[in-house]
Design a protein around this motif. Structure first.
Motif, PDB file in Angstrom:
ATOM      1  N   VAL A 145       0.863  -1.179   0.000  1.00  0.00           N
ATOM      2  CA  VAL A 145       0.000   0.000   0.000  1.00  0.00           C
ATOM      3  C   VAL A 145       0.899   1.228   0.000  1.00  0.00           C
ATOM      4  O   VAL A 145       1.805   1.337   0.818  1.00  0.00           O
ATOM      5  N   VAL A 146       0.651   2.125  -0.944  1.00  0.00           N
ATOM      6  CA  VAL A 146       1.383   3.385  -1.019  1.00  0.00           C
ATOM      7  C   VAL A 146       0.445   4.486  -0.549  1.00  0.00           C
ATOM      8  O   VAL A 146      -0.641   4.662  -1.114  1.00  0.00           O
ATOM      9  N   VAL A 147       0.843   5.215   0.478  1.00  0.00           N
ATOM     10  CA  VAL A 147       0.029   6.305   1.009  1.00  0.00           C
ATOM     11  C   VAL A 147       0.557   7.611   0.429  1.00  0.00           C
ATOM     12  O   VAL A 147       1.661   8.043   0.740  1.00  0.00           O
ATOM     13  N   GLY A 148      -0.234   8.233  -0.440  1.00  0.00           N
ATOM     14  CA  GLY A 148       0.159   9.472  -1.094  1.00  0.00           C
ATOM     15  C   GLY A 148       0.252   9.295  -2.594  1.00  0.00           C
ATOM     16  O   GLY A 148       0.971   8.423  -3.075  1.00  0.00           O
ATOM     17  N   GLY A 149      -0.477  10.139  -3.328  1.00  0.00           N
ATOM     18  CA  GLY A 149      -0.547  10.010  -4.776  1.00  0.00           C
ATOM     19  C   GLY A 149       0.130  11.131  -5.521  1.00  0.00           C
ATOM     20  O   GLY A 149      -0.339  11.524  -6.604  1.00  0.00           O
ATOM     21  N   GLY A 150       1.226  11.661  -4.973  1.00  0.00           N
ATOM     22  CA  GLY A 150       2.024  12.625  -5.712  1.00  0.00           C
ATOM     23  C   GLY A 150       3.018  11.909  -6.611  1.00  0.00           C
ATOM     24  O   GLY A 150       2.940  10.696  -6.816  1.00  0.00           O
ATOM     25  N   ALA A 179      -1.156  18.342  -7.145  1.00  0.00           N
ATOM     26  CA  ALA A 179      -0.278  19.470  -6.850  1.00  0.00           C
ATOM     27  C   ALA A 179       0.487  19.958  -8.069  1.00  0.00           C
ATOM     28  O   ALA A 179       0.993  21.088  -8.074  1.00  0.00           O
ATOM     29  N   THR A 180       0.557  19.135  -9.114  1.00  0.00           N
ATOM     30  CA  THR A 180       1.399  19.492 -10.254  1.00  0.00           C
ATOM     31  C   THR A 180       0.728  19.356 -11.613  1.00  0.00           C
ATOM     32  O   THR A 180       1.260  19.867 -12.605  1.00  0.00           O
ATOM     33  N   THR A 181      -0.404  18.681 -11.676  1.00  0.00           N
ATOM     34  CA  THR A 181      -0.917  18.227 -12.967  1.00  0.00           C
ATOM     35  C   THR A 181      -2.323  18.747 -13.246  1.00  0.00           C
ATOM     36  O   THR A 181      -3.164  18.803 -12.343  1.00  0.00           O
ATOM     37  N   VAL A 322       8.767  17.090 -13.992  1.00  0.00           N
ATOM     38  CA  VAL A 322       8.346  16.012 -14.899  1.00  0.00           C
ATOM     39  C   VAL A 322       8.351  14.682 -14.155  1.00  0.00           C
ATOM     40  O   VAL A 322       9.020  14.519 -13.143  1.00  0.00           O
ATOM     41  N   THR A 323       7.610  13.750 -14.712  1.00  0.00           N
ATOM     42  CA  THR A 323       7.640  12.374 -14.218  1.00  0.00           C
ATOM     43  C   THR A 323       7.241  11.445 -15.354  1.00  0.00           C
ATOM     44  O   THR A 323       6.834  11.897 -16.435  1.00  0.00           O
ATOM     45  N   ALA A 324       7.366  10.143 -15.103  1.00  0.00           N
ATOM     46  CA  ALA A 324       6.998   9.130 -16.086  1.00  0.00           C
ATOM     47  C   ALA A 324       6.051   8.136 -15.439  1.00  0.00           C
ATOM     48  O   ALA A 324       6.256   7.733 -14.288  1.00  0.00           O
ATOM     49  N   VAL A 325       5.017   7.753 -16.171  1.00  0.00           N
ATOM     50  CA  VAL A 325       4.063   6.746 -15.718  1.00  0.00           C
ATOM     51  C   VAL A 325       3.864   5.762 -16.866  1.00  0.00           C
ATOM     52  O   VAL A 325       3.187   6.063 -17.849  1.00  0.00           O
ATOM     53  N   GLY A 331       4.505  16.626 -17.311  1.00  0.00           N
ATOM     54  CA  GLY A 331       5.095  17.600 -16.418  1.00  0.00           C
ATOM     55  C   GLY A 331       4.465  18.959 -16.590  1.00  0.00           C
ATOM     56  O   GLY A 331       3.594  19.167 -17.459  1.00  0.00           O
ATOM     57  N   SER A 332       4.918  19.910 -15.772  1.00  0.00           N
ATOM     58  CA  SER A 332       4.360  21.254 -15.815  1.00  0.00           C
ATOM     59  C   SER A 332       5.404  22.259 -15.367  1.00  0.00           C
ATOM     60  O   SER A 332       6.436  21.897 -14.792  1.00  0.00           O
TER      61      SER A 332
END
Length: 442
Positions: A145-150, A179-181, A322-325, A331-332
């Protein structure tokens, strides 16, 4: 002539940048860098180091990046700053006088005060120690489980899923990446994650961690639902390390150590930069968040110039990111539409879908761009990009530079660009021009 004594507290990107610039100047000065981590992690790369395909050393920042550039390295914890006598004191009993002191103490992961959060199979994503534990947990666990969706939380979720684990992301906001997208791009990223089997639970809050055994944890949610996991990853943000400055009587805020446009604090001879320093927005001039390694470097450059006697001001942060999914990169830079509206700016936006190559080439993907303009002066204040492949950083860099240069709609409409069948859109098409044209029509 006595050498000027410069003491730097913190060994992150800001501290290292200072060491390199002071060394390159050729000026006679004694530079000491004090940090409390024996080895720093390349923090942005920690999610990608969870698979054990490469040794941990690949994700470390070698201390030689300090010592090979003329600085004395001290591994110790600073416990006190005397701003009157201009001296810092460490836990090991060391005392270091300074003419110039730079606080680059960074930030720390926020550990929410949730019952059970101290469990051994619950970790943050920050240090080499965190990475080592993540490797161990991911190699034996099957459910995470990952807490936080940034950015960091989503990057960790993707890596764990690629390793074959069942992964659930819990985000207390209505959507991930808020926060970024831009919302138009979040929807496509959410679809990509769901298609790969990453479960997303938004508008959910973790209220308790229960540990039925040493290697199991039950994540209890505010909705009453429970998630069984082998381990939990916390990625809910960071907090600036301001305590040392505050104890010394240096002014701080919840966003960091307060500095002026020269990155000076209110204590004589003391500057601050990086995650620990309060930042202002390039666009609004108001205090803002911006815990990116690049921001730390930009701020440190200003500090170095001023120490070297070259009067320099810092213009504020643009937060290019930026990020990759999976197959997507995004990115912004500057403000999202909602951020701009919240800041009281009358905005107009433009959107474009432009092919990444000439239409007869293969494969061809779409570059999606959203630009945000100040309606009153027509200047660009923000922009976002979503596209397949790993090229989004170049797009975001262009948007960031356009904001920094105060580019207007008219400037972007006159922007001269390259074209090539394999490398860019056809001559009549350009993602920024088309998005600007849409904005102008409004």
């Amino acid at each position: 002539m006595k050498k000027r004594q410069v003491v730097i507290i913190g060994g992150g990107p800001a501290g290292r940048t200072l060491v390199h610039m002071l060394h390159a100047s050729g000026q006679k000065m004694s530079v000491t860098l004090i940090k409390d981590e024996k080895i720093n992690a390349n923090r942005c790369a920690v999610p990608y180091g969870i698979p054990d395909e490469k040794p941990l050393e690949k994700f470390q920042i070698p201390n030689a990046l300090v010592t090979d550039f003329g600085a004395k390295l001290v591994i110790d914890r600073v416990e006190k700053i005397d701003t009157i006598k201009k001296q810092v004191f460490t836990a090991a009993g060391g005392g270091y006088p300074y003419d110039e002191l730079v606080l680059s103490t960074g930030s720390r992961p926020v550990i929410p005060p949730i019952p059970g959060v101290e469990g051994k199979n619950i970790t943050a994503v920050r240090s080499i120690k965190d990475l080592s534990l993540l490797r161990q947990l991911a190699s034996t666990g099957k459910r995470a489980v990952v807490v936080g969706g940034g950015y960091i939380g989503i990057e960790v979720a993707v890596v764990l899923k690629q390793m074959g684990l069942d992964v659930t992301v819990v985000e207390m906001l209505p959507s991930i990446l808020m926060a970024t997208t831009e919302p138009e791009f979040i929807e496509r990223v959410t679809e990509a994650l769901s298609e790969k089997g990453v479960q997303l639970l938004t508008n959910e809050k973790v209220v308790e961690f229960v540990h039925p055994s040493a290697d199991q944890v039950v994540v209890k949610l505010g909705s009453g639902e429970s998630l069984a996991a082998d381990f939990v990853v916390l990625s809910v943000g960071v907090a600036p390390n301001t305590e040392l400055a505050a104890q010394a009587g240096i002014k701080t805020s919840r966003l960091g150590i307060c500095v002026d446009r020269h990155m000076r604090t209110d204590a004589e001879g003391v500057s601050a930069c990086g995650d620990c320093a309060e930042k202002t927005s390039f666009v609004t001039g108001q205090p803002t968040r911006g815990e990116f390694g690049t921001n730390a470097v930009f701020m440190a450059k200003t500090v170095a110039h001023n120490i070297l006697g070259k009067k320099k001001t810092f213009p504020g942060i643009i937060n290019a990111n930026v990020t990759a999914v999976y197959d997507w990169s995004l990115g912004s830079a500057g403000l999202t539409e909602q951020m701009a509206r919240d800041a009281g700016i009358d905005v107009v936006t433009g959107y474009s879908d432009v092919l990444s190559k000439y239409p007869m080439m293969s494969p061809v993907d779409t570059i999606r761009t959203k630009l945000v303009f100040n309606r009153e002066n027509r200047k660009i204040v923000g922009g976002s990009v979503l596209r397949k492949g790993n090229c989004s950083a170049h797009n975001v860099d262009f948007i960031s530079f356009a904001i920094q240069m105060g580019a207007t709609m008219d400037n972007l409409m006159d922007y001269q660009y390259a074209t090539h069948p394999e490398l860019a859109a056809k001559p009549s098409d350009n993602t920024y021009v088309f998005a600007t044209k849409t904005a102008m029509s409004k």
